[in-house]
Motif scaffolding. Sequence first.
Motif, short mmCIF file in Angstrom:
data_model
loop_
_atom_site.label_atom_id
_atom_site.label_comp_id
_atom_site.label_asym_id
_atom_site.label_seq_id
_atom_site.Cartn_x
_atom_site.Cartn_y
_atom_site.Cartn_z
N LEU A 1 6.61 11.74 4.89
CA LEU A 1 5.70 10.55 5.81
C LEU A 1 5.96 9.24 4.92
CD1 LEU A 1 2.48 12.39 6.93
CD2 LEU A 1 4.76 11.92 8.37
N ILE A 2 5.94 9.38 3.69
CA ILE A 2 6.00 8.01 2.88
C ILE A 2 7.40 7.65 2.91
CG2 ILE A 2 6.11 7.09 0.47
CD1 ILE A 2 3.49 8.48 0.11
N LEU A 3 8.45 8.73 2.70
CA LEU A 3 9.85 8.28 3.02
C LEU A 3 10.08 7.82 4.50
CD1 LEU A 3 11.33 11.12 0.93
CD2 LEU A 3 11.53 8.82 0.17
N ASN A 4 9.63 8.24 5.17
CA ASN A 4 9.84 7.81 6.69
C ASN A 4 9.46 6.53 6.92
OD1 ASN A 4 10.52 8.15 9.43
ND2 ASN A 4 8.26 7.97 9.77
N GLN A 5 8.46 5.75 6.19
CA GLN A 5 7.95 4.59 6.32
C GLN A 5 8.79 3.67 5.43
OE1 GLN A 5 5.49 3.20 8.05
NE2 GLN A 5 5.37 5.18 9.13
N LEU A 6 9.08 4.10 4.25
CA LEU A 6 9.94 3.47 3.40
C LEU A 6 11.67 3.10 3.81
CD1 LEU A 6 8.62 4.26 -0.19
CD2 LEU A 6 8.14 2.30 1.09
N MET A 7 12.05 4.33 4.50
CA MET A 7 13.44 4.37 4.82
C MET A 7 14.21 3.14 5.60
SD MET A 7 16.15 5.76 4.07
CE MET A 7 15.70 7.33 3.17
N THR A 8 15.04 2.65 5.31
CA THR A 8 15.60 1.29 6.10
C THR A 8 16.09 1.82 7.35
OG1 THR A 8 17.26 -0.26 5.60
CG2 THR A 8 17.76 1.65 4.94
N ASN A 9 15.98 0.89 8.28
CA ASN A 9 16.92 1.26 9.34
C ASN A 9 18.17 0.78 9.63
OD1 ASN A 9 14.44 2.11 10.97
ND2 ASN A 9 13.65 -0.04 11.28
N LYS A 10 18.87 -0.01 8.50
CA LYS A 10 20.08 -0.36 8.24
C LYS A 10 21.19 0.68 8.47
CE LYS A 10 18.82 -4.46 6.20
NZ LYS A 10 19.04 -5.43 5.10
N VAL B 1 1.03 -1.19 -0.06
CA VAL B 1 0.14 -0.12 -0.01
C VAL B 1 0.87 1.22 0.00
CG1 VAL B 1 -1.58 1.37 1.34
CG2 VAL B 1 -1.80 -1.04 1.27
N ILE B 2 1.80 1.27 0.49
CA ILE B 2 2.75 2.33 0.94
C ILE B 2 3.52 2.52 -0.47
CG2 ILE B 2 4.97 3.19 1.82
CD1 ILE B 2 4.11 1.73 4.51
N LEU B 3 3.94 1.45 -1.26
CA LEU B 3 4.55 1.73 -2.49
C LEU B 3 3.44 2.25 -3.60
CD1 LEU B 3 6.38 -1.69 -2.64
CD2 LEU B 3 7.48 0.64 -2.44
N ILE B 4 2.04 1.73 -3.46
CA ILE B 4 1.37 2.50 -4.44
C ILE B 4 0.96 3.91 -4.12
CG2 ILE B 4 -1.34 2.32 -4.84
CD1 ILE B 4 -1.27 -0.63 -4.51
N LEU B 5 0.98 4.04 -2.47
CA LEU B 5 0.77 5.66 -2.43
C LEU B 5 2.19 6.57 -2.70
CD1 LEU B 5 -0.73 5.48 1.17
CD2 LEU B 5 -1.81 6.27 -0.82
N ALA B 6 3.36 5.95 -2.70
CA ALA B 6 4.51 6.49 -3.15
C ALA B 6 4.65 6.61 -4.61
CB ALA B 6 5.84 5.37 -2.75
N ALA B 7 3.91 5.84 -5.31
CA ALA B 7 3.92 5.90 -6.97
C ALA B 7 3.05 7.05 -7.26
CB ALA B 7 3.53 4.85 -7.57
N LEU B 8 1.66 7.01 -6.49
CA LEU B 8 0.72 8.28 -6.72
C LEU B 8 1.48 9.47 -6.48
CD1 LEU B 8 -2.37 6.34 -5.35
CD2 LEU B 8 -1.76 6.79 -7.87
#
Length: 335
Positions: free
Chosen positions: A244-253, A191-198
């Motif tokens: 907010l989307i980048l915050n959800q997608l960003m890796t913790n590594k 869902v996050i990836l779909i929102l990111a694309a939009l």
Amino acid sequence: MTTAAISNRINRFDNLKGLAIILVVVGHLIYLKKTQEIDLIRNFIYIIHMPIFFFVSGYFSKIDEDQPIKSFKRLMIPFMLFCILYWLFQKYVLLGHPRTLFINPGYGLWFLISLFFMKMLLPVMDKLRYPVLTSFVLAIAIGFIDCNFLGISRTFVYMPIFLIGFYYKDYASGFSKKYGSIYSILCNRKVILILAALTVLALVICANAFSINLICLKYPYHGFDLYEMLSRAIIICLGIISTLILNQLMTNKDIFLTKFGKNSMSVYIFHLFTLKILLDILKPYYAIHPAMALISVFAISLIIVFVLSRDFVTTFLNIVVDEIFNLFFKGSYAS
């Protein structure tokens, strides 16, 4: 919370800042070449890069009695010092006409004083019943006033994302408790990836439709202009949503962005001097194919960020700020 969890949390936000500082340098250097395609990329970058910094800054902000002096040390001392140095640099090295000292911060230094003002206003905004909504209204309303000096206009423009960062944990926790099923759907990676694309599609449309003067969010409206008001609202909302989307997608590594993010302040400050020199040196050689110019911009930007994000640069900056601070203030305040 475990030590590992804390470390991961810090890595994620450092990675966000690392991405943002690369975009900042690219956005400044990309002015070397002007084409429709490059203007589109520049506008795209300018919508999203500063909201990331203000979101992360808000997330780690606190309201306590020591915050004013700590913020003065971390933000106002570098602001005043580098305003002076940049003024001297423009006048005697570049032989140009520098802006009014302090009042009209030169080339990016507005961020430091705007962030300082936000931190000073935070206790007041926190007392409001609807702080984020109020700040959004103020962000639109400030466009009726020509107050580009001291970074005041952009202090109010970026205040909503700063406050969202400050309240992020509380908002996320409250939303998940009240709307658990919806929260679970929104946290689903697909869902996050779909929102990111939009969102990317919306960013491309707006970057193509809006001028850079609108996207910079620092110039006043031309009278009671509904188009400019609506444009500002859309740009602010896109910056918030993208962050907010980048915050959800960003890796913790711990990745290459982590070092960039940890030392982003030194990169931000010193790259202003570096770019001014590069702009004059490289501009005659950029009358080439736009694609080659763009590749060069990204390559040079990565080199600049890599060099200026080394620990010794940040250590030097901290020593200078500490020494100046200790000349005028008693006691010791942690960074």
